[in-house]
Design a protein around this motif. Structure first.
Motif, short mmCIF file in Angstrom:
data_model
loop_
_atom_site.label_atom_id
_atom_site.label_comp_id
_atom_site.label_asym_id
_atom_site.label_seq_id
_atom_site.Cartn_x
_atom_site.Cartn_y
_atom_site.Cartn_z
N PHE A 178 34.84 39.21 52.21
CA PHE A 178 34.41 37.81 52.26
C PHE A 178 35.13 37.05 53.36
CE2 PHE A 178 33.24 37.49 47.45
CZ PHE A 178 32.06 38.16 47.70
N HIS A 179 36.42 37.34 53.52
CA HIS A 179 37.23 36.57 54.46
C HIS A 179 36.80 36.78 55.90
CE1 HIS A 179 40.92 34.11 54.82
NE2 HIS A 179 40.96 34.62 56.03
N LEU A 180 36.16 37.90 56.19
CA LEU A 180 35.75 38.20 57.55
C LEU A 180 34.35 37.68 57.89
CD1 LEU A 180 37.15 41.82 57.83
CD2 LEU A 180 38.03 39.78 58.97
N VAL A 181 33.68 37.10 56.91
CA VAL A 181 32.34 36.55 57.14
C VAL A 181 32.48 35.07 57.48
CG1 VAL A 181 30.09 36.08 56.11
CG2 VAL A 181 31.29 38.22 55.59
N ASP A 182 31.94 34.68 58.63
CA ASP A 182 32.16 33.33 59.14
C ASP A 182 31.50 32.25 58.29
OD1 ASP A 182 33.68 34.21 61.28
OD2 ASP A 182 31.93 34.47 62.58
N ASP A 183 30.23 32.46 57.90
CA ASP A 183 29.49 31.40 57.21
C ASP A 183 29.61 31.58 55.70
OD1 ASP A 183 27.82 29.40 56.40
OD2 ASP A 183 26.13 29.98 57.70
N ALA A 184 30.71 31.09 55.15
CA ALA A 184 30.96 31.26 53.72
C ALA A 184 29.94 30.49 52.88
CB ALA A 184 32.37 30.80 53.37
N ARG A 185 29.48 29.36 53.38
CA ARG A 185 28.50 28.56 52.63
C ARG A 185 27.22 29.35 52.42
NH1 ARG A 185 24.18 25.07 53.36
NH2 ARG A 185 24.16 23.26 51.96
N ALA A 186 26.70 29.95 53.48
CA ALA A 186 25.46 30.72 53.38
C ALA A 186 25.65 31.94 52.49
CB ALA A 186 24.99 31.14 54.77
N LEU A 187 26.86 32.50 52.53
CA LEU A 187 27.13 33.71 51.74
C LEU A 187 27.18 33.41 50.25
CD1 LEU A 187 27.88 36.75 51.82
CD2 LEU A 187 30.28 36.02 51.92
N HIS A 188 27.82 32.31 49.87
CA HIS A 188 28.12 32.08 48.46
C HIS A 188 27.19 31.09 47.74
CE1 HIS A 188 31.69 34.48 48.69
NE2 HIS A 188 32.15 33.78 49.71
N LYS A 189 26.58 30.17 48.48
CA LYS A 189 25.79 29.12 47.82
C LYS A 189 24.70 29.66 46.89
CE LYS A 189 23.19 24.87 48.58
NZ LYS A 189 22.64 23.92 49.57
N PRO A 190 23.90 30.67 47.31
CA PRO A 190 22.83 31.13 46.41
C PRO A 190 23.34 31.68 45.08
CG PRO A 190 22.53 31.99 48.64
CD PRO A 190 23.91 31.40 48.58
N TYR A 191 24.59 32.16 45.07
CA TYR A 191 25.09 32.84 43.87
C TYR A 191 25.75 31.87 42.89
CZ TYR A 191 23.75 36.77 46.62
OH TYR A 191 23.00 37.64 47.36
N LEU A 192 25.96 30.62 43.29
CA LEU A 192 26.39 29.62 42.33
C LEU A 192 25.36 29.48 41.22
CD1 LEU A 192 27.72 26.83 44.71
CD2 LEU A 192 29.09 28.06 43.03
N ARG A 193 24.10 29.33 41.63
CA ARG A 193 23.01 29.20 40.66
C ARG A 193 22.87 30.47 39.82
NH1 ARG A 193 18.26 31.29 41.00
NH2 ARG A 193 18.45 31.66 43.24
N ARG A 194 23.05 31.61 40.46
CA ARG A 194 22.86 32.87 39.74
C ARG A 194 24.01 33.12 38.76
NH1 ARG A 194 19.90 36.75 44.18
NH2 ARG A 194 19.53 38.04 42.34
#
Length: 242
Positions: A178-194
């Motif tokens: 996770f730390h090496l992925v620049d766009d953390a928002r795009a990575l994690h936002k969909p999974y808040l709902r899930r």
């Protein structure tokens, strides 16, 4: 990719963890503290770990610390580079695939075997709340941490110390990715709902539906993360040859 500087300045924050060692400073307890700190993003991938800084912060001997380093190296969280020192490992794309294979085997089995409701969901409720709160603040590093907490609490529903121990290492390694992925928002936002949907299903006693949601969640997350992480590695190779 990653932080290549010394971890001396980060070691000071470990002073607060000294109390966790109790009266006996064992390598296993030191390793557990460092594993947790890696999972929380305190030591990013590529960070050089200073024996003097960390040993002084925790008040442990050099031999104890080196044994802790060896334990975490076996867990693929650290790597020893000859004549350079010990560094937080930078996972490869194949590691991502294997991490998700392990997660699918363990997490889905935990949900499948939950038994009859109601389930002890306080930890999951807290983790979902943390993620949603941090998202409102725009703290996507915090959202990433809350996501790790969610899956750690999900596995804890099995009531198995062995499973908890296994997943602590797996989820700490995932945090390195996770730390090496620049766009953390795009990575994690969909999974808040899930995460919320899985929690809702468990609160309703719908274990089978929760398992189905989790399977789809992990498959989609693996596909997305492998795609993004492959781009990170390809970008790094291009930068190195440019």
């Amino acid at each position: 990719m990653g932080t290549t500087g010394s971890g001396d300045e980060r070691a000071g924050g470990l002073v607060d963890d000294r109390a966790l060692l109790g009266r006996t400073s064992t390598a296993e307890r030191v390793a557990d503290i460092l594993r947790t700190r890696i999972a929380e993003g305190f030591f990013p991938p590529g960070t050089r770990l200073s024996e003097d800084g960390i040993g002084g912060a925790l008040g442990v001997s050099r031999n104890t610390l080196r044994e802790a380093f060896r334990l975490l190296t076996r867990e693929r969280l650290l790597v020893h580079e000859l004549n350079r020192g010990v560094f937080v490992r930078v996972p490869a794309v194949d590691d991502v695939v294997d991490i998700y294979r392990t997660r699918r085997l363990v997490e889905c089995a935990v949900v499948h075997d939950l038994g009859e409701p109601p389930f002890a969901l306080d930890g999951l409720v807290r983790a979902v709340g943390e993620g949603e709160r941090d998202a409102r603040k725009g703290d996507w590093t915090g959202v990433s941490t809350a996501n790790i907490h969610f899956h750690r609490e999900l596995v804890a529903l099995a009531g198995s110390d062995r499973t908890d121990e296994l997943m602590r290492g797996v989820l700490a390694e995932l945090r390195l990715v996770f730390h090496l992925v620049d766009d953390a928002r795009a990575l994690h936002k969909p999974y808040l709902r899930r995460n919320r949907e899985i929690l809702d299903a468990l609160q309703a006693g719908e274990r089978t539906r929760a398992e189905q949601l989790l399977v789809a969640y992990l498959d989609d997350s693996r596909e997305q993360l492998v795609r993004v992480y492959t781009q990170v590695f390809e970008g790094g190779r291009e930068a190195g040859t440019g």
